[in-house]
Motif scaffolding. Structure first.
Motif, mmCIF file in Angstrom:
data_model
loop_
_atom_site.group_PDB
_atom_site.id
_atom_site.type_symbol
_atom_site.label_atom_id
_atom_site.label_comp_id
_atom_site.label_asym_id
_atom_site.label_seq_id
_atom_site.Cartn_x
_atom_site.Cartn_y
_atom_site.Cartn_z
ATOM 1 N N ASP A 66 -2.383 11.871 3.258
ATOM 2 C CA ASP A 66 -0.580 12.233 2.931
ATOM 3 C C ASP A 66 0.490 12.687 4.070
ATOM 4 O OD1 ASP A 66 -2.115 12.150 -0.004
ATOM 5 O OD2 ASP A 66 -2.219 13.411 0.339
ATOM 6 N N LYS A 67 -0.634 12.894 4.867
ATOM 7 C CA LYS A 67 0.521 13.119 6.578
ATOM 8 C C LYS A 67 0.257 11.717 7.206
ATOM 9 C CE LYS A 67 -0.292 15.944 10.626
ATOM 10 N NZ LYS A 67 -1.417 16.861 11.337
ATOM 11 N N GLU A 68 -0.009 11.040 6.812
ATOM 12 C CA GLU A 68 0.936 9.776 7.350
ATOM 13 C C GLU A 68 1.568 9.247 6.400
ATOM 14 O OE1 GLU A 68 1.015 6.280 10.396
ATOM 15 O OE2 GLU A 68 -0.459 8.806 10.434
ATOM 16 N N ILE A 69 1.805 9.062 5.703
ATOM 17 C CA ILE A 69 3.239 9.175 4.917
ATOM 18 C C ILE A 69 3.544 9.464 4.561
ATOM 19 C CG2 ILE A 69 3.627 8.575 2.171
ATOM 20 C CD1 ILE A 69 -0.004 7.661 1.606
ATOM 21 N N LYS A 83 -0.368 3.288 -3.170
ATOM 22 C CA LYS A 83 0.137 5.410 -3.079
ATOM 23 C C LYS A 83 1.442 6.060 -2.670
ATOM 24 C CE LYS A 83 -2.091 8.979 -1.129
ATOM 25 N NZ LYS A 83 -3.472 9.893 -0.701
ATOM 26 N N GLY A 84 2.434 5.651 -3.181
ATOM 27 C CA GLY A 84 3.826 6.734 -2.951
ATOM 28 C C GLY A 84 4.347 7.934 -2.622
ATOM 29 N N LEU A 85 4.971 8.272 -1.899
ATOM 30 C CA LEU A 85 5.149 9.787 -2.090
ATOM 31 C C LEU A 85 7.138 10.014 -3.505
ATOM 32 C CD1 LEU A 85 5.279 13.118 -1.024
ATOM 33 C CD2 LEU A 85 6.748 11.875 0.922
ATOM 34 N N ILE A 86 6.957 10.798 -3.778
ATOM 35 C CA ILE A 86 8.107 11.431 -3.815
ATOM 36 C C ILE A 86 8.492 12.806 -3.947
ATOM 37 C CG2 ILE A 86 8.827 11.598 -6.716
ATOM 38 C CD1 ILE A 86 7.120 9.589 -7.765
ATOM 39 N N GLY A 87 9.293 12.983 -4.179
ATOM 40 C CA GLY A 87 10.141 14.160 -3.653
ATOM 41 C C GLY A 87 11.121 14.823 -4.855
ATOM 42 N N SER A 107 8.364 3.854 0.256
ATOM 43 C CA SER A 107 7.625 2.682 -0.234
ATOM 44 C C SER A 107 6.132 2.568 -0.271
ATOM 45 C CB SER A 107 7.752 2.208 0.940
ATOM 46 O OG SER A 107 9.483 1.784 1.662
ATOM 47 N N LEU A 108 5.395 1.947 -0.596
ATOM 48 C CA LEU A 108 4.000 1.785 -0.871
ATOM 49 C C LEU A 108 2.520 1.361 -0.256
ATOM 50 C CD1 LEU A 108 3.779 0.276 -4.771
ATOM 51 C CD2 LEU A 108 4.031 2.742 -4.384
ATOM 52 N N TYR A 109 1.490 2.346 0.080
ATOM 53 C CA TYR A 109 1.217 2.351 1.269
ATOM 54 C C TYR A 109 -0.255 1.735 0.248
ATOM 55 C CZ TYR A 109 4.842 4.362 4.311
ATOM 56 O OH TYR A 109 6.386 4.399 4.346
ATOM 57 N N GLN A 110 -0.829 1.914 1.501
ATOM 58 C CA GLN A 110 -2.487 0.621 1.411
ATOM 59 C C GLN A 110 -2.826 2.641 0.932
ATOM 60 O OE1 GLN A 110 -1.160 0.608 3.567
ATOM 61 N NE2 GLN A 110 -1.630 -1.691 4.774
ATOM 62 N N GLU A 144 -9.704 -1.209 3.311
ATOM 63 C CA GLU A 144 -7.780 -0.958 3.081
ATOM 64 C C GLU A 144 -6.906 -0.021 2.211
ATOM 65 O OE1 GLU A 144 -6.172 -0.887 5.669
ATOM 66 O OE2 GLU A 144 -7.553 -0.944 7.314
ATOM 67 N N VAL A 145 -7.162 -0.476 1.008
ATOM 68 C CA VAL A 145 -6.789 -0.009 -0.128
ATOM 69 C C VAL A 145 -7.947 0.923 -0.853
ATOM 70 C CG1 VAL A 145 -4.909 -1.761 -0.299
ATOM 71 C CG2 VAL A 145 -6.611 -2.073 -1.754
ATOM 72 N N PHE A 146 -9.164 0.555 -0.211
ATOM 73 C CA PHE A 146 -9.963 1.850 -1.750
ATOM 74 C C PHE A 146 -9.334 3.246 -1.335
ATOM 75 C CE2 PHE A 146 -13.680 3.884 -2.386
ATOM 76 C CZ PHE A 146 -14.221 3.556 -3.480
ATOM 77 N N SER A 147 -9.388 3.981 -2.433
ATOM 78 C CA SER A 147 -9.140 5.938 -2.212
ATOM 79 C C SER A 147 -10.353 6.552 -2.450
ATOM 80 C CB SER A 147 -7.820 5.235 -2.931
ATOM 81 O OG SER A 147 -7.944 7.400 -3.700
#
Length: 495
Positions: A379-382, A355-359, A371-374, A343-346
């Motif tokens: 990127d599209k799902e986040i 993994k997190g999104l910053i704007g 929030s942080l994700y696995q 789940e968490v392997f990139s």
């Protein structure tokens, strides 16, 4: 002065129906073996009763109805004569036993005071002096002088000495205060050095830090302290004043910033701040939740008019840009479970990550933090789960990297570098567009760099703090808006 006790006679009692023993150590008297002695109960007054217990040297002694002290331990004046009609001997009010085996049944000689114990040379009494030196004249008049005058020069010298002593005391006190501050690991110790403040807290200067503290200080009186019991039992939350630590609130905040900025181990922080390791853990969790709540209550998303009002000149070709987006990954400890590993392997980092999104707005302010994700999440799902799509309007454009394929997931335009799409090379206009977007999009990477200046995110995050990692990440991102100056002008070499 010593007072020897009266000679006591001992004889066998045959008519006593009671059987009392003296409770004083080393005393073997009892009503069965002695008829001359009387046996007295402890007074009911608690203060006097405690005095009895201290005198007979019975600390933590529990007094009962059968506890007795015989008359041999009282001076003669404390015993009332004659006997009562029932044949009992009484004590004077306030009588206390003073005669014991360890003082040879003598009244202890009172110790002389300091004045009596001090030896003095003769003729030093200045309170009585004769004004007439002729002591043989019977007609001479003798006067007592009770106050001696001091020479003006001597008085002036005394005043000067007192003033010098006061100055010396003041200097010593200041030295003690300086040593106390220098020996403590606290914010005050580093307040004079902006370089130290930058190192320990990531704030640009002490003025920046105190400006931020003035904004959050009023809310600290209602801070909710997180303890181990609360984290497991979900009990009622306790305000700061009810369970405050030995540190002042501003030093607790300084400790939290040390943890965030330097990524120090909790044991290290415990040694620095001279507190228990568990206290460090409670402070970190408490301030992570507190700052997450306080900073999260501020609406950082900007409307179109505000963004356009602060639009830098370099964005004139992309004036409709509302936000620049980028995902960032934080390395985490590899879980033991193979399912969690998957789940968490990139695949991008070849490591387990969060993994997190910053704007950010075009002028550099952080306007969105997810929030942080696995690490395996795309990127599209986040973008879809983060909630930013609901904030966008058709007139708002976003700017992303070419690997961020979200054109069909947002209502507005997407500024993204051009792909080759099976072509051998890009056209001149496409190259120019790609370069201009890359130059503008680099600012979001600078913001991510500032976030990761908090060293806790530059190392492998242990799974033990995954319960608070969302709060820590969000706080680090939001603090970027307060810690530094303008994005492009400040520390440009770091970007």
């Amino acid at each position: 002065m010593t007072c020897k006790r009266a000679k006591l006679s001992f004889q066998q009692r045959t008519d006593s129906r009671s059987n009392h023993h003296c409770c004083v150590p080393f005393c073997t008297a009892s009503t069965k073996t002695n008829s001359y002695l009387s046996f007295h109960t402890f007074p009911k007054d608690s203060v006097l009763q405690k005095q009895w217990a201290v005198k007979i040297r019975r600390d933590h002694f529990i007094v009962t109805n059968t506890s007795r002290v015989c008359s041999r331990h009282f001076v003669t004046g404390d015993l009332i004569e004659p006997l009562t009609p029932a044949g009992h001997r009484r004590l004077q009010p306030g009588a206390v036993p003073v005669l014991f085996h360890w003082n040879n049944y003598n009244i202890p000689t009172p110790r002389l005071g300091l004045w009596e114990r001090t030896e003095r040379p003769p003729n030093t009494d200045l309170t009585v002096m004769q004004t007439d030196p002729d002591e043989d004249d019977p007609g001479s008049c003798h006067e007592h002088v009770y106050c001696t005058s001091t020479e003006p020069a001597a008085l002036h010298l005394s005043l000067n000495e007192n003033e010098e002593l006061r100055e010396e005391i003041s200097k010593l006190r200041q030295q003690i205060e300086d040593l106390t501050v220098s020996s403590k690991f606290c914010l005050e110790r580093f307040s004079a050095s902006d370089e130290d403040i930058r190192f320990f807290t990531r704030f640009a200067s002490h003025a920046h830090l105190m400006g931020f503290w003035k904004q959050i200080e009023p809310a600290t009186i209602n801070i909710i302290r997180v303890t181990r019991a609360q984290s497991f039992t979900k009990t009622d939350q306790v305000p700061h004043s009810a369970s405050a630590t030995v540190l002042q609130p501003i030093d607790e905040f300084f400790l939290f910033m040390n943890y965030l900025s330097l990524g120090l181990m909790q044991k290290d922080l415990a040694h620095r701040f001279r507190i228990h390791r568990s206290t460090v853990s409670h402070i970190v969790n408490t301030w992570a939740n507190f700052l997450y709540t306080v900073l999260g209550a501020v609406n950082i998303w900007l409307d179109e008019d505000t963004v356009k009002a602060h639009l830098p000149e370099v964005f004139q070709d992309y004036a409709d840009t509302q936000v620049i987006l980028a995902c960032t990954e934080l390395r985490c400890q590899t879980p033991n479970s193979l399912h969690l590993q998957s789940e968490v392997f990139s695949t991008y980092k070849s490591h387990c990550t969060f993994k997190g999104l910053i704007g950010i707005a075009p002028h550099g302010a952080v306007t969105f933090v997810s929030s942080l994700y696995q690490g395996a999440t795309s990127d599209k799902e986040i973008l879809k789960q983060s909630g930013i799509v609901a904030l966008l309007k058709p007139s708002m454009a976003i700017m992303v990297d070419k690997g961020f394929l979200v054109e069909d997931g947002v209502p507005g335009k997407v500024h993204i570098p051009t792909f080759l799409s099976k072509r051998t090379q890009l056209s001149k206009s496409e190259i120019k567009k790609t370069q201009s977007i890359a130059r503008l999009r680099v600012h979001v990477e600078c913001v991510i760099h500032r976030v990761k200046e908090h060293k806790i995110f530059s190392t492998v995050i242990p799974l033990s703090i995954t319960g608070s990692i969302n709060q820590l990440f969000a706080v680090a991102c939001l603090l970027v808006n307060y810690q530094n100056g303008p994005l492009v002008k400040a520390w440009a070499s770091d970007c």
